[in-house]
Scaffold this motif. Sequence first.
Motif, PDB file in Angstrom:
ATOM      1  N   TYR A 205       0.833  -1.209   0.000  1.00  0.00           N
ATOM      2  CA  TYR A 205       0.000   0.000   0.000  1.00  0.00           C
ATOM      3  C   TYR A 205       0.864   1.254   0.000  1.00  0.00           C
ATOM      4  CZ  TYR A 205      -3.054   3.695   1.739  1.00  0.00           C
ATOM      5  OH  TYR A 205      -3.721   4.876   1.895  1.00  0.00           O
ATOM      6  N   LEU A 206       1.951   1.256   0.769  1.00  0.00           N
ATOM      7  CA  LEU A 206       2.846   2.410   0.796  1.00  0.00           C
ATOM      8  C   LEU A 206       3.498   2.634  -0.564  1.00  0.00           C
ATOM      9  CD1 LEU A 206       4.257   4.592   2.506  1.00  0.00           C
ATOM     10  CD2 LEU A 206       6.003   2.906   3.069  1.00  0.00           C
ATOM     11  N   ASN A 207       3.922   1.563  -1.232  1.00  0.00           N
ATOM     12  CA  ASN A 207       4.523   1.710  -2.562  1.00  0.00           C
ATOM     13  C   ASN A 207       3.506   2.199  -3.586  1.00  0.00           C
ATOM     14  OD1 ASN A 207       7.008   0.802  -1.621  1.00  0.00           O
ATOM     15  ND2 ASN A 207       6.561  -1.333  -2.077  1.00  0.00           N
ATOM     16  N   ARG A 208       2.294   1.690  -3.515  1.00  0.00           N
ATOM     17  CA  ARG A 208       1.264   2.114  -4.467  1.00  0.00           C
ATOM     18  C   ARG A 208       0.883   3.572  -4.253  1.00  0.00           C
ATOM     19  NH1 ARG A 208      -4.279   1.126  -4.413  1.00  0.00           N
ATOM     20  NH2 ARG A 208      -4.064  -0.133  -2.511  1.00  0.00           N
ATOM     21  N   PHE A 209       0.770   3.990  -3.017  1.00  0.00           N
ATOM     22  CA  PHE A 209       0.454   5.379  -2.727  1.00  0.00           C
ATOM     23  C   PHE A 209       1.600   6.296  -3.144  1.00  0.00           C
ATOM     24  CE2 PHE A 209       0.013   9.184  -0.184  1.00  0.00           C
ATOM     25  CZ  PHE A 209      -1.358   9.415  -0.176  1.00  0.00           C
ATOM     26  N   GLY A 210       2.848   5.867  -2.922  1.00  0.00           N
ATOM     27  CA  GLY A 210       3.986   6.686  -3.317  1.00  0.00           C
ATOM     28  C   GLY A 210       4.093   6.857  -4.819  1.00  0.00           C
ATOM     29  N   MET A 223      -2.253  17.596   3.172  1.00  0.00           N
ATOM     30  CA  MET A 223      -3.214  16.865   2.361  1.00  0.00           C
ATOM     31  C   MET A 223      -2.713  15.446   2.058  1.00  0.00           C
ATOM     32  SD  MET A 223      -4.756  17.738  -1.379  1.00  0.00           S
ATOM     33  CE  MET A 223      -3.311  17.068  -2.136  1.00  0.00           C
ATOM     34  N   LEU A 224      -1.393  15.281   1.816  1.00  0.00           N
ATOM     35  CA  LEU A 224      -0.840  13.960   1.559  1.00  0.00           C
ATOM     36  C   LEU A 224      -0.998  13.050   2.772  1.00  0.00           C
ATOM     37  CD1 LEU A 224       2.456  14.947  -0.319  1.00  0.00           C
ATOM     38  CD2 LEU A 224       0.334  14.108  -1.328  1.00  0.00           C
ATOM     39  N   VAL A 225      -0.725  13.595   3.956  1.00  0.00           N
ATOM     40  CA  VAL A 225      -0.858  12.800   5.182  1.00  0.00           C
ATOM     41  C   VAL A 225      -2.303  12.393   5.402  1.00  0.00           C
ATOM     42  CG1 VAL A 225      -0.618  12.871   7.689  1.00  0.00           C
ATOM     43  CG2 VAL A 225       1.188  13.813   6.241  1.00  0.00           C
ATOM     44  N   TYR A 226      -3.218  13.324   5.158  1.00  0.00           N
ATOM     45  CA  TYR A 226      -4.635  13.024   5.374  1.00  0.00           C
ATOM     46  C   TYR A 226      -5.136  11.976   4.384  1.00  0.00           C
ATOM     47  CZ  TYR A 226      -9.654  13.749   5.920  1.00  0.00           C
ATOM     48  OH  TYR A 226     -10.987  13.563   6.133  1.00  0.00           O
ATOM     49  N   ALA A 227      -4.701  12.074   3.130  1.00  0.00           N
ATOM     50  CA  ALA A 227      -5.124  11.099   2.123  1.00  0.00           C
ATOM     51  C   ALA A 227      -4.591   9.711   2.452  1.00  0.00           C
ATOM     52  CB  ALA A 227      -4.662  11.540   0.741  1.00  0.00           C
ATOM     53  N   PHE A 249       4.702  13.768   5.111  1.00  0.00           N
ATOM     54  CA  PHE A 249       4.616  12.402   4.609  1.00  0.00           C
ATOM     55  C   PHE A 249       5.906  11.639   4.891  1.00  0.00           C
ATOM     56  CE2 PHE A 249       4.600   9.070   1.359  1.00  0.00           C
ATOM     57  CZ  PHE A 249       3.325   8.555   1.561  1.00  0.00           C
ATOM     58  N   ALA A 250       7.013  12.343   5.064  1.00  0.00           N
ATOM     59  CA  ALA A 250       8.258  11.669   5.433  1.00  0.00           C
ATOM     60  C   ALA A 250       8.121  11.009   6.805  1.00  0.00           C
ATOM     61  CB  ALA A 250       9.414  12.659   5.431  1.00  0.00           C
ATOM     62  N   VAL A 252       5.273   9.933   8.045  1.00  0.00           N
ATOM     63  CA  VAL A 252       4.392   8.781   7.807  1.00  0.00           C
ATOM     64  C   VAL A 252       5.195   7.608   7.271  1.00  0.00           C
ATOM     65  CG1 VAL A 252       2.448   7.953   6.441  1.00  0.00           C
ATOM     66  CG2 VAL A 252       2.367  10.226   7.439  1.00  0.00           C
ATOM     67  N   ARG A 253       6.105   7.883   6.347  1.00  0.00           N
ATOM     68  CA  ARG A 253       6.915   6.800   5.773  1.00  0.00           C
ATOM     69  C   ARG A 253       7.818   6.160   6.834  1.00  0.00           C
ATOM     70  NH1 ARG A 253       8.730   9.483   1.965  1.00  0.00           N
ATOM     71  NH2 ARG A 253       7.459   8.776   0.219  1.00  0.00           N
ATOM     72  N   ARG A 254       8.387   6.974   7.724  1.00  0.00           N
ATOM     73  CA  ARG A 254       9.231   6.408   8.774  1.00  0.00           C
ATOM     74  C   ARG A 254       8.426   5.527   9.726  1.00  0.00           C
ATOM     75  NH1 ARG A 254      11.930  11.553   8.500  1.00  0.00           N
ATOM     76  NH2 ARG A 254      10.532  12.390  10.082  1.00  0.00           N
ATOM     77  N   LEU A 255       7.207   5.978  10.090  1.00  0.00           N
ATOM     78  CA  LEU A 255       6.361   5.155  10.951  1.00  0.00           C
ATOM     79  C   LEU A 255       5.982   3.844  10.268  1.00  0.00           C
ATOM     80  CD1 LEU A 255       3.970   7.899  12.416  1.00  0.00           C
ATOM     81  CD2 LEU A 255       5.748   6.642  13.642  1.00  0.00           C
ATOM     82  N   ALA A 256       5.688   3.923   8.962  1.00  0.00           N
ATOM     83  CA  ALA A 256       5.304   2.719   8.227  1.00  0.00           C
ATOM     84  C   ALA A 256       6.468   1.741   8.126  1.00  0.00           C
ATOM     85  CB  ALA A 256       4.803   3.102   6.834  1.00  0.00           C
TER      86      ALA A 256
END
Length: 284
Positions: A205-210, A223-227, A249-250, A252-256
Amino acid sequence: MRKMRSNRSSPFAPVAAEGAAAMTMAQMLQATMEASRIEQARMHEDLAASRARNDELSKVTEELRQALQEQQGRSVAEEVAPSSPPRVFPMPFNQAITDTPIPASVVLVKAVFTGVEDPEAHLTTFHTQMMLSGGSDAVYCKIIVSTLQGTALEWFVSLPNSHITSFQQFSKIFVEQYIVNKAPPRVSYDLFDIRQYQGESLRDYLNRFGAQMVRSPAKDEEMLVYAFKKGVLPGPFCEALIRAHPATFAEVRRLAVAHIADESEVAEKRGSVASTRPRAQTRI
């Protein structure tokens, strides 16, 4: 007696010195001949590569001539009277581009455009591959012709003679000709349509969203974080994401990434089977 012996041995010293000098000169001559042989081999390789480029260019020129003949309704097998002058085919490039040779270091682009693909995507692919080998503006014009096939090649040969003077001009008329094939621009709200599927891993999901985020014009971090949060399935990561309140979003990526590492460790521990305790031997 000692004085007489020293006088007798002195005549052989110049002979030994001359022999050493001759040997040194022979070694230098041999090294020079070896360097000359290597240089000649390199020149032969460059000549062979240049001949291959010229053969490829001749092939492209022949295809241009055949396409022009088909467009004007003339058969290739049509016989020309011996007294008639040789036919001159128009060339859309000006004389400066036509006379520019293609260096042997330039690698031909493997991309193909037949008239139904996205013109801007084709130009992007062409630029990316040409950056590896380089070349002048005229070389760019010649190489991109080799990527045209079908109706695209027929369109090129239909251009007026000496009409194209630079690669920038060619790119402009090329995009205008096939603008109907251009992919529609992506909008920011497309990111809100991305949802994590049932059974889809957080990594996928992270790769597809990125990948969708790269194509989107949206640059607002909030807006990116909310989406991204809106598309995540309910679960431990969603709860951790809500508690962390990431601003970019950076984050978010670290948490993921941290959550994915924890999931991998837990899955590895669940998959491992503990060894059984050995039974005590019965003493007789």
